[in-house]
Design an enzyme around this catalytic site. Structure first.
Site: not given
Length: 260
Positions: A9, A36, A93-94, A116, A149-150, A153
């Site tokens: 990315g 990608r 990555t979340t 994490a 958050h922004h 997200k």
């Protein structure tokens, strides 16, 4: 010793930050940038292989550590491709669900793998000290959290908020899924004693704020972590990459392993 780095990315906000910090670090060498499929056009980095095919890239950069801050599905796929070629992976990555986390655990048996939801040293230090605070305050203190958050997200609550809330629950001996409350609306009645509310705010360009509240009789304690820049997370990921390059497979590593 120089650590070779591949960034997934690379055209994104976090990817671009990682590219810049990697190039500025004499202990790191950027050897690959992957986007990608169909999105690598226009991406050009001196001395670096640019591609949209990770499977094709990795044989050309043996041992390079991959850094992935993309999406849950992509990160799981990245780990599988990395395991095939023997490249370590740092995943930031979340929003991964339990099944996706289990897939990472599986890949970690074949290749050094680190995950994490928050790479900040500050947040991960909080995870170490919060249990002592919870236990010292005792059961009379209600625990709540607000995360901001922004507006771009995609997941809610944030992965960091979930990790922090799970830490609070464990310190009380609770199962988080049994006590979580991510939304309150209407006539909801009194707050149960065994509950942790996590409320979400989204807007603007906020990098990430998390505030934990401990409401007790006649007082309250607020513990806040604010990330001022994406460089906080990128720097943590690069620190993890350097460390992971000399580790063996068999465990899904976390930031606590790096800090310790």
């Amino acid at each position: 010793m120089t650590t070779d780095i591949v960034i997934l990315g690379a055209k994104g906000r976090m990817g671009n930050t990682l590219v810049n910090l990697t190039q500025a670090d004499d202990d790191l060498r950027l050897v690959g940038a992957c986007e990608r499929p169909g999105n690598a056009d226009g991406l050009s980095i001196d001395g670096c292989i640019v591609t949209d095919d990770l499977d094709e890239l990795l044989p050309q950069v043996p041992g390079a550590v991959i850094i992935d801050f993309t999406s849950p599905e992509t990160s799981v796929a990245t780990a599988k491709v990395a395991a095939k070629h023997g490249n370590p992976v740092v995943v930031g990555t979340t929003g991964l669900n339990k099944e996706e986390q289990a897939e990472l655990e599986k890949s970690a048996q074949e290749v050094p793998l680190f995950w994490a939801p928050n790479m900040s040293v500050g947040v991960n230090t909080l995870l170490k000290v919060l249990p002592a605070l919870v236990q010292a305050l005792g059961s009379e203190y209600d625990m709540e959290m607000v995360e901001t958050h922004h507006k771009m997200k995609k997941d809610s609550p944030s992965g960091t908020a979930l990790k922090l809330a799970q830490c609070l629950a464990e310190a009380r001996g609770w199962e988080y899924d049994d006590v979580k409350n991510h939304c309150r609306d209407g006539i909801i009645g009194e707050r149960p004693h065994e509950e942790i509310g996590v409320q979400t705010l989204r807007g603007g360009d906020v990098v990430g704020d998390h505030t934990m509240f401990f409401f007790g009789p006649g007082e309250r304690i607020e513990v806040t972590h604010r990330a001022h820049s994406r460089e906080t997370f990128a720097s943590g990921a690069l620190r993890a990459a350097k460390w992971l390059s000399s580790q063996s497979s068999g465990k899904l590593y976390a930031m606590a392993d790096v800090i310790e």
